[in-house]
Design a protein around this motif. Sequence first.
Motif, PDB file in Angstrom:
ATOM      1  N   PRO A 185       0.816  -1.221   0.000  1.00 19.28           N
ATOM      2  CA  PRO A 185       0.000   0.000   0.000  1.00 19.28           C
ATOM      3  C   PRO A 185       0.848   1.270   0.000  1.00 19.28           C
ATOM      4  N   LEU A 186       0.337   2.239  -0.707  1.00 19.19           N
ATOM      5  CA  LEU A 186       1.003   3.527  -0.799  1.00 19.19           C
ATOM      6  C   LEU A 186       1.259   4.092   0.599  1.00 19.19           C
ATOM      7  N   GLY A 187       2.432   4.593   0.830  1.00 19.45           N
ATOM      8  CA  GLY A 187       2.744   5.245   2.093  1.00 19.45           C
ATOM      9  C   GLY A 187       3.150   4.290   3.203  1.00 19.45           C
ATOM     10  N   SER A 188       3.083   2.996   2.959  1.00 17.85           N
ATOM     11  CA  SER A 188       3.446   2.099   4.067  1.00 17.85           C
ATOM     12  C   SER A 188       4.955   2.082   4.283  1.00 17.85           C
ATOM     13  N   LEU A 189       5.290   1.811   5.524  1.00 14.70           N
ATOM     14  CA  LEU A 189       6.695   1.805   5.933  1.00 14.70           C
ATOM     15  C   LEU A 189       7.232   0.394   5.733  1.00 14.70           C
ATOM     16  N   VAL A 190       8.218   0.243   4.919  1.00 17.86           N
ATOM     17  CA  VAL A 190       8.668  -1.095   4.553  1.00 17.86           C
ATOM     18  C   VAL A 190      10.061  -1.431   5.084  1.00 17.86           C
ATOM     19  N   ALA A 191      10.704  -0.464   5.658  1.00 16.22           N
ATOM     20  CA  ALA A 191      11.980  -0.731   6.300  1.00 16.22           C
ATOM     21  C   ALA A 191      12.210   0.398   7.278  1.00 16.22           C
ATOM     22  N   SER A 192      12.816   0.094   8.386  1.00 13.02           N
ATOM     23  CA  SER A 192      13.019   1.132   9.382  1.00 13.02           C
ATOM     24  C   SER A 192      14.167   0.733  10.295  1.00 13.02           C
ATOM     25  N   THR A 193      15.154   1.585  10.391  1.00 12.68           N
ATOM     26  CA  THR A 193      16.282   1.285  11.272  1.00 12.68           C
ATOM     27  C   THR A 193      16.609   2.523  12.100  1.00 12.68           C
ATOM     28  N   ALA A 194      17.337   2.306  13.163  1.00 15.62           N
ATOM     29  CA  ALA A 194      17.822   3.430  13.964  1.00 15.62           C
ATOM     30  C   ALA A 194      19.247   3.121  14.397  1.00 15.62           C
ATOM     31  N   GLN A 195      20.128   4.004  14.114  1.00 17.99           N
ATOM     32  CA  GLN A 195      21.488   3.889  14.613  1.00 17.99           C
ATOM     33  C   GLN A 195      21.501   4.596  15.959  1.00 17.99           C
ATOM     34  N   LEU A 196      21.585   3.821  17.036  1.00 14.82           N
ATOM     35  CA  LEU A 196      21.318   4.385  18.356  1.00 14.82           C
ATOM     36  C   LEU A 196      22.532   5.042  18.986  1.00 14.82           C
ATOM     37  N   THR A 197      23.652   4.361  18.936  1.00 12.46           N
ATOM     38  CA  THR A 197      24.873   4.953  19.501  1.00 12.46           C
ATOM     39  C   THR A 197      26.064   4.617  18.624  1.00 12.46           C
ATOM     40  N   VAL A 198      27.019   5.499  18.639  1.00 11.52           N
ATOM     41  CA  VAL A 198      28.311   5.236  18.014  1.00 11.52           C
ATOM     42  C   VAL A 198      29.356   5.626  19.041  1.00 11.52           C
ATOM     43  N   SER A 199      30.231   4.704  19.375  1.00 15.22           N
ATOM     44  CA  SER A 199      31.217   5.021  20.397  1.00 15.22           C
ATOM     45  C   SER A 199      32.537   4.331  20.095  1.00 15.22           C
ATOM     46  N   VAL A 200      33.538   4.715  20.836  1.00 13.52           N
ATOM     47  CA  VAL A 200      34.865   4.126  20.672  1.00 13.52           C
ATOM     48  C   VAL A 200      35.152   3.276  21.895  1.00 13.52           C
ATOM     49  N   GLU A 201      35.610   2.044  21.664  1.00 12.77           N
ATOM     50  CA  GLU A 201      35.945   1.167  22.783  1.00 12.77           C
ATOM     51  C   GLU A 201      37.339   0.598  22.575  1.00 12.77           C
ATOM     52  N   ASP A 202      37.954   0.219  23.686  1.00 15.08           N
ATOM     53  CA  ASP A 202      39.326  -0.300  23.590  1.00 15.08           C
ATOM     54  C   ASP A 202      39.373  -1.750  23.137  1.00 15.08           C
ATOM     55  N   THR A 203      38.320  -2.484  23.436  1.00 14.39           N
ATOM     56  CA  THR A 203      38.325  -3.902  23.072  1.00 14.39           C
ATOM     57  C   THR A 203      36.981  -4.291  22.469  1.00 14.39           C
ATOM     58  N   ALA A 204      36.994  -5.410  21.766  1.00 10.29           N
ATOM     59  CA  ALA A 204      35.750  -6.012  21.285  1.00 10.29           C
ATOM     60  C   ALA A 204      35.535  -7.282  22.084  1.00 10.29           C
ATOM     61  N   PRO A 205      34.291  -7.670  22.303  1.00  5.41           N
ATOM     62  CA  PRO A 205      34.058  -8.912  23.043  1.00  5.41           C
ATOM     63  C   PRO A 205      34.671 -10.102  22.306  1.00  5.41           C
ATOM     64  N   GLU A 206      35.234 -11.011  23.094  1.00  5.46           N
ATOM     65  CA  GLU A 206      35.747 -12.253  22.511  1.00  5.46           C
ATOM     66  C   GLU A 206      34.558 -13.139  22.194  1.00  5.46           C
ATOM     67  N   VAL A 207      34.498 -13.634  20.967  1.00  5.31           N
ATOM     68  CA  VAL A 207      33.397 -14.515  20.608  1.00  5.31           C
ATOM     69  C   VAL A 207      33.956 -15.881  20.235  1.00  5.31           C
ATOM     70  N   ASP A 208      33.433 -16.890  20.885  1.00 11.02           N
ATOM     71  CA  ASP A 208      33.832 -18.246  20.552  1.00 11.02           C
ATOM     72  C   ASP A 208      32.855 -18.757  19.498  1.00 11.02           C
TER      73      ASP A 208
END
Lengths: 349, 210
Positions: free
Chosen positions: A319-342
């Motif tokens: 339908p005309l006007g319907s929302l078909v995708a929607s995202t939000a970039q909530l935060t952008v930050s700098v960190e010293d490490t990334a989580p270790e993922v097994d």
Amino acid sequence: MNDEIEMVRQDRPEAAPYSREAKLAARRALIGPAARRRRPYGIVLAGALAVAAASVVAVGTLVPGTKDAGTGSVSAGGPAAVTLPRIAKMSAEEVLGRAARAVTDLHPRDDQFIKVTSQTMYGAFHVDLDPRSGAQEDENRYLYRTKRAIWLSADGTRDGALKIENLAPRAYPGWPLPKEANQEKPGTDWNKLPTCGRVSDTAYTSLKKLPEDAEGMRAYLYSREHGDRPADAAAWTAVGDLLRETYMPAAQRAALFKAAATIPGVTVTEDAEDAAGRKGIGVGRESAGVREDIVFHPGTYELLGERGIVVDEKEAKAPLGSLVASTAQLTVSVEDTAPEVDDPHVGCG
Amino acid sequence: MVSSTAPRLGLPAGDPAEPDGSTDAGLIRASLETPEEFSGVFDRYADEIHAYVSRRLGPELGQADDVTAETFLVAFRKRHKYDLTRPDARPWLYGIAGKLISGHRRSETRRLRSLAKAAGGADGPGAALHEEERSAERASAAAMRPALAAALARLSAAERDLLLLIAWADLTYEETAEALTIPVGTVRSRLHRIRAKLRRHLHLPEEPIA
């Protein structure tokens, strides 16, 4: 009578060896998370009312998470602005120009990580094909939603991590909720993002090497491989690809916004809402019956999120006007490490 | 486009033609729903495509690596358009690779010229060559006969594309037709013209090509 061709065949030059590293990088680019994230809006559909309601709920649950620690945090998830500037007469170029002047820079060190948290809603698109002819026999659609957190090495040399939390799927307007949607299991997936010896094009240091002027950036947008898609549409897609879950350095971001404004067909929409219910200015371009907006904060013009709105019912099958995708970039930050993922399933081999 | 989190495609499990999705078409069809399946296509043909691209563009600057990666990315994005009645995806992949190589035409022509000069033309061996051209020479252990390289450089890009799919990628006329999306009859008639050109040029091997 194939003498000449036989001669060419005989004189075939040696093939160069295919290094394991290059091959793995190519394979990873194909099936890695970056490839999977690149999901055009054009094929997704959504129920405008259902989604609008969801956005309101989402604000309450998501905003507390935006107070992200970490050095030099830039919160794109601040309080939703309610006062929109008068932009009705403003051209896309003006909006983008203002956005370009509003950029800030986190200046991450090479050994640090950019962390981006976001909320997404995209269409899941399900087709049954006839095994003989490949003809389409059946189709259903629904909207799947996630919360994501991604850690990407600033200089692209360290393995990153991606956390995906599945949220309840939603029906999509004009389409019943298919049984497949119920197979979306709630829960959280952790993914390792190995570099496999290749620095990603969207690593902070790679982005920093992009042109700092609008003309150069425009040339870059149009130089990217785009298969059989029209050049303007592909250039617009490239804008989103460069901003999504990345951190563009200030100079390049300015250049990118200005360059985006010169893409034919770019329009400005007031009162665009991101997936967290924050209002902003949508700068978009139509593709396959859907206008793909990049939503900017109305005060600072930082990236809030993206959305897709049906503008051609027939082409988008919604339908005309319907929302078909929607995202939000909530935060952008700098960190010293990334989580270790097994993650035993992910590797370079 | 297909969602990575979407459930598996509801295809008949026991399709007799492709019991385990073992044809290329089967893999591509499965990848419509489960994008990761496309890596099977990569695993089958990446080496072959890379070899072909590196023959045409040379080993320097990692161009073959880039073009190979691009070939499969383009194929991945266009996979929903693949004609699933064609079990063998090679012609399709070569067709995509050929288009991307055309985008590097300057590199290819430069390579062919450097090969043509390698034996020592009027300029002497490598006298006026740039460093990358020299490295192209060094790397081409089995360098083409210079006259042949010169003749190839004088073909149009489309002619070279067609000829080398047959001569270097070992595609049949039918597969070449599929790769270039032209009728087989056209492949034959173009090849006839290409042969005539090669004959003419090869009889004048010392003619400068620049």
